[in-house]
Motif scaffolding. Structure first.
Motif, PDB file in Angstrom:
ATOM      1  N   GLU A  48       0.802  -1.217   0.000  1.00 25.26           N
ATOM      2  CA  GLU A  48       0.000   0.000   0.000  1.00 25.26           C
ATOM      3  C   GLU A  48       0.838   1.271   0.000  1.00 25.26           C
ATOM      4  O   GLU A  48       0.446   2.299   0.548  1.00 25.26           O
ATOM      5  N   CYS A  49       1.996   1.196  -0.635  1.00 24.22           N
ATOM      6  CA  CYS A  49       2.836   2.385  -0.797  1.00 24.22           C
ATOM      7  C   CYS A  49       2.383   3.152  -2.027  1.00 24.22           C
ATOM      8  O   CYS A  49       1.835   2.561  -2.965  1.00 24.22           O
ATOM      9  N   VAL A  50       2.626   4.435  -2.034  1.00 26.17           N
ATOM     10  CA  VAL A  50       2.459   5.204  -3.256  1.00 26.17           C
ATOM     11  C   VAL A  50       3.572   4.740  -4.190  1.00 26.17           C
ATOM     12  O   VAL A  50       4.720   4.581  -3.776  1.00 26.17           O
ATOM     13  N   VAL A  51       3.228   4.517  -5.450  1.00 29.88           N
ATOM     14  CA  VAL A  51       4.191   3.993  -6.413  1.00 29.88           C
ATOM     15  C   VAL A  51       4.456   5.038  -7.491  1.00 29.88           C
ATOM     16  O   VAL A  51       3.536   5.683  -7.989  1.00 29.88           O
ATOM     17  N   GLY A  52       5.714   5.175  -7.817  1.00 29.72           N
ATOM     18  CA  GLY A  52       6.119   6.048  -8.909  1.00 29.72           C
ATOM     19  C   GLY A  52       7.119   5.311  -9.783  1.00 29.72           C
ATOM     20  O   GLY A  52       7.825   4.406  -9.324  1.00 29.72           O
ATOM     21  N   PHE A  53       7.154   5.675 -11.040  1.00 29.16           N
ATOM     22  CA  PHE A  53       8.092   5.080 -11.994  1.00 29.16           C
ATOM     23  C   PHE A  53       8.941   6.192 -12.585  1.00 29.16           C
ATOM     24  O   PHE A  53       8.442   7.279 -12.851  1.00 29.16           O
ATOM     25  N   TYR A  54      10.228   5.883 -12.784  1.00 25.37           N
ATOM     26  CA  TYR A  54      11.091   6.911 -13.351  1.00 25.37           C
ATOM     27  C   TYR A  54      11.887   6.391 -14.535  1.00 25.37           C
ATOM     28  O   TYR A  54      12.121   5.200 -14.683  1.00 25.37           O
ATOM     29  N   HIS A  55      12.252   7.355 -15.373  1.00 24.91           N
ATOM     30  CA  HIS A  55      13.063   7.104 -16.560  1.00 24.91           C
ATOM     31  C   HIS A  55      14.389   7.820 -16.372  1.00 24.91           C
ATOM     32  O   HIS A  55      14.411   9.012 -16.071  1.00 24.91           O
ATOM     33  N   PHE A  56      15.497   7.103 -16.539  1.00 28.56           N
ATOM     34  CA  PHE A  56      16.831   7.706 -16.475  1.00 28.56           C
ATOM     35  C   PHE A  56      17.096   8.349 -17.832  1.00 28.56           C
ATOM     36  O   PHE A  56      17.243   7.660 -18.836  1.00 28.56           O
ATOM     37  N   LEU A  57      17.135   9.668 -17.847  1.00 28.87           N
ATOM     38  CA  LEU A  57      17.217  10.439 -19.087  1.00 28.87           C
ATOM     39  C   LEU A  57      18.645  10.569 -19.602  1.00 28.87           C
ATOM     40  O   LEU A  57      19.547  10.920 -18.857  1.00 28.87           O
ATOM     41  N   TRP A  58      18.818  10.289 -20.879  1.00 29.82           N
ATOM     42  CA  TRP A  58      20.082  10.499 -21.589  1.00 29.82           C
ATOM     43  C   TRP A  58      19.905  11.678 -22.534  1.00 29.82           C
ATOM     44  O   TRP A  58      18.791  11.999 -22.943  1.00 29.82           O
ATOM     45  N   LYS A  76      -1.400   3.081 -14.270  1.00 27.39           N
ATOM     46  CA  LYS A  76      -2.421   2.896 -13.248  1.00 27.39           C
ATOM     47  C   LYS A  76      -2.743   4.265 -12.659  1.00 27.39           C
ATOM     48  O   LYS A  76      -1.843   5.025 -12.306  1.00 27.39           O
ATOM     49  N   ALA A  77      -4.011   4.562 -12.547  1.00 28.19           N
ATOM     50  CA  ALA A  77      -4.441   5.864 -12.043  1.00 28.19           C
ATOM     51  C   ALA A  77      -3.801   6.156 -10.697  1.00 28.19           C
ATOM     52  O   ALA A  77      -3.719   5.286  -9.829  1.00 28.19           O
ATOM     53  N   GLY A  78      -3.332   7.378 -10.541  1.00 32.72           N
ATOM     54  CA  GLY A  78      -2.771   7.829  -9.280  1.00 32.72           C
ATOM     55  C   GLY A  78      -1.288   7.593  -9.106  1.00 32.72           C
ATOM     56  O   GLY A  78      -0.687   8.146  -8.198  1.00 32.72           O
ATOM     57  N   GLU A  79      -0.691   6.765  -9.944  1.00 36.22           N
ATOM     58  CA  GLU A  79       0.741   6.531  -9.800  1.00 36.22           C
ATOM     59  C   GLU A  79       1.513   7.651 -10.484  1.00 36.22           C
ATOM     60  O   GLU A  79       1.061   8.242 -11.455  1.00 36.22           O
ATOM     61  N   LEU A  80       2.684   7.928  -9.943  1.00 30.61           N
ATOM     62  CA  LEU A  80       3.483   9.062 -10.380  1.00 30.61           C
ATOM     63  C   LEU A  80       4.482   8.652 -11.458  1.00 30.61           C
ATOM     64  O   LEU A  80       4.943   7.518 -11.489  1.00 30.61           O
ATOM     65  N   LEU A  81       4.831   9.601 -12.306  1.00 31.16           N
ATOM     66  CA  LEU A  81       5.841   9.410 -13.340  1.00 31.16           C
ATOM     67  C   LEU A  81       6.900  10.478 -13.147  1.00 31.16           C
ATOM     68  O   LEU A  81       6.585  11.621 -12.832  1.00 31.16           O
ATOM     69  N   ALA A  82       8.162  10.092 -13.331  1.00 34.14           N
ATOM     70  CA  ALA A  82       9.235  11.055 -13.086  1.00 34.14           C
ATOM     71  C   ALA A  82      10.376  10.852 -14.062  1.00 34.14           C
ATOM     72  O   ALA A  82      10.567   9.757 -14.612  1.00 34.14           O
ATOM     73  N   VAL A  83      11.138  11.919 -14.247  1.00 34.62           N
ATOM     74  CA  VAL A  83      12.376  11.847 -15.011  1.00 34.62           C
ATOM     75  C   VAL A  83      13.526  11.928 -14.020  1.00 34.62           C
ATOM     76  O   VAL A  83      13.559  12.804 -13.159  1.00 34.62           O
ATOM     77  N   ASP A  84      14.448  10.976 -14.109  1.00 36.97           N
ATOM     78  CA  ASP A  84      15.660  10.970 -13.289  1.00 36.97           C
ATOM     79  C   ASP A  84      16.719  11.708 -14.084  1.00 36.97           C
ATOM     80  O   ASP A  84      17.203  11.228 -15.105  1.00 36.97           O
ATOM     81  N   TRP A  85      17.048  12.893 -13.617  1.00 37.57           N
ATOM     82  CA  TRP A  85      17.968  13.774 -14.335  1.00 37.57           C
ATOM     83  C   TRP A  85      19.260  13.879 -13.552  1.00 37.57           C
ATOM     84  O   TRP A  85      19.307  14.491 -12.481  1.00 37.57           O
TER      85      TRP A  85
END
Length: 195
Positions: A48-58, A76-85
């Motif tokens: 039951e953790c908040v889940v986020g996914f990230y992309h390592f940007l080149w 999935k609704a509510g999950e976070l998306l991020a860029v790893d910079w």
């Protein structure tokens, strides 16, 4: 304070006790996918953790990288998306313009998800000249409390946390390091916001 970890293929397993959120590396560049992505997402969701996914940007091919990331990151609704910079293994990094373009492209392609910047404190204070961090300001690891407390599915929102709003650009002494410098096979602890 909210607590979470950043996991990637290096972590065969990770503990979820006491965690509020888990950020999982989904992709990197235009060809890498985390082979443990599905199992790590299941473990975080089951806890039951908040889940986020990230992309390592080149650097380069920004639109293609955004499309690749979203073709692999679960939707999935509510999950976070991020860029790893951050700096890559070749000692280079995507430019400010590329970072901003990636965030905007991901937001355009998945308009109902929060899209965020995920970077270390040094990069944010010394390389970021645009201060563009997606849906939330400032960068992800510095402002997780308000982001997650507004999400109904968040365990953390049912707890009492002292989380304060932050200025757009904090003083250097205000924040703890956003990601610990752990060995590559250990989950990196991410600290939330200090009151």
């Amino acid at each position: 304070m909210l607590h979470g970890v950043d996991v990637s293929a290096y972590q065969a397993s990770f503990e979820t006790d006491g965690l509020d959120f888990v950020f999982i590396k989904a992709t990197e560049g235009r060809s890498y996918i985390n082979p443990r992505l599905a199992a790590q997402a299941k473990r975080a969701r089951d806890a039951e953790c908040v889940v986020g996914f990230y992309h390592f940007l080149w650097p380069g091919n920004i639109t293609a990288q955004a499309e690749y990331f979203l073709s692999k990151a679960p939707e999935k609704a509510g999950e976070l998306l991020a860029v790893d910079w951050e700096q890559n293994g070749e000692g280079t990094h995507a430019s400010n313009a590329e970072k901003d373009r990636f965030i905007r492209e991901v937001k355009r392609l998945r308009p109902h998800h929060k899209v965020l910047l995920y970077c270390n404190r040094y990069f944010w204070l010394n390389h970021d000249t645009t201060s563009y961090a997606g849906d939330e300001k400032p960068a992800l690891a510095r402002e997780l409390g308000p982001i997650m407390s507004s999400m109904p599915a968040c365990r953390a929102s049912r707890r009492r946390h002292a989380v304060s709003a932050a200025p757009t650009r904090p003083s250097r002494s205000r924040w703890a390091t956003s990601r610990s410098q752990a060995p590559h096979n250990a989950p990196r602890t991410i600290l939330g916001v200090h009151p």
